[in-house]
Scaffold this active site. Structure first.
Site: not given
Length: 298
Positions: A131-133, A135, A232
């Site tokens: 996961l993105d930071k 998220t 996104r």
């Protein structure tokens, strides 16, 4: 760690093992680094010819904790599910998945500490779903390389399903449900951002509006592909960027200062038990509180 397989046709041991996602590299590790192969409890080699019904057992040696590798960092983990093969965590927003020049206190570091503190035999960290930071939500780890390889097959076959909640904002019309199919590429002038471009890679996102507050909406999202920043980029592309996502034009003036994205459901077939597992995660406090305040305004 030992694993058993039953031959359903005459073949060599290595052919049967390949059917069960045992790679050449893993087989070499079994052969040269302390593992073993048995057929009906008798030691054999990988070229032994099996009969129907033969039981093959392999012993996979423990993974080495390489010096100078990932550093363990102490932090409590929100464990959703764990067995001898997999670890599923609820990741907080603001924490990167893996170390980089900018980030050293990451989920990978925390998991490494957890393995060491619990004296697990395999201490290499295998991230299955990243996961993105900023998220939050469900993040899946494999506890050994063979488990990772087996779930990689599911990732390639797109049978691991992740669903996300996102808060989006836009002034146009948005159908109550739909599909966003638009290719995603990396722009020439950035190594971080992504964009919709005709020369990009195929990307497919499905969504359903769960709550509609007018300009702001909560959507439930299913990914059919896994491109970088896919959710996104796709919602920015249709004019409804995520709240708090300054990288892709999301509003920063409504109280959320991180991209309002949360992985709330993850499902996969456990390759060792053949059971389908479905796990869920509640919305984070910041997104939940935002919606409560927004409803009050309405």
């Amino acid at each position: 760690m030992k694993f058993d397989f039953i031959a359903h046709r005459p073949c060599q041991v290595k052919s049967l093992l390949k059917e069960h996602d045992v790679s050449k590299a893993l087989l070499a590790k079994v052969k040269f680094k302390g593992g073993n192969i048995w057929v009906n409890d008798v030691e054999q080699n990988a070229t032994y010819v099996l009969a129907v019904g033969d039981k093959v057992t392999i012993e996979v040696p423990n993974e080495e904790d390489l010096a100078g590798s990932l550093q363990p960092v102490a932090r409590d983990l929100a464990i959703v599910y764990e067995d001898e093969h997999f670890l599923l965590l609820n990741k907080p927003h603001g924490v990167a998945s893996i170390p980089s020049v900018l980030h050293s206190n990451t989920m990978a570091n925390f998991v490494k500490y957890y393995y060491v503190a619990n004296d697990y035999p395999n201490r290499q960290v295998h991230i299955v779903t990243r996961l993105d930071k900023d998220t939050s939500g469900l993040m899946l780890f494999a506890k050994h390389g063979y488990a990772h390889a087996r779930l990689d097959k599911q990732l390639q076959a797109k049978t691991i399903e992740k669903r996300y909640y996102a808060l989006i904002s836009g002034s146009g019309e948005l159908a109550s449900q739909g599909d966003i199919i638009a290719p995603i590429a990396r722009p020439e002038d950035s190594i971080i951002t992504r964009c919709v471009h005709p020369d990009g890679k195929y990307a497919h996102t499905s969504y359903q509006v769960v709550e509609d507050f007018g300009e702001v909406k909560l959507v439930d999202i299913k990914l059919h592909t896994g491109r970088t920043h896919q959710i996104r980029v796709h919602f920015a592309h249709i004019g409804f960027p995520l709240l708090g996502d300054d990288l892709y034009g999301g509003r920063m003036d409504l109280g959320l200062t991180r991209q309002a994205l949360h992985c709330h459901q993850l499902s996969f077939v456990n390759p060792f038990t053949k059971e389908k597992q479905i796990h869920t995660s509640d919305l984070t406090d910041d997104m939940e509180n935002f919606m409560i305040k927004w409803k009050t305004k309405g």
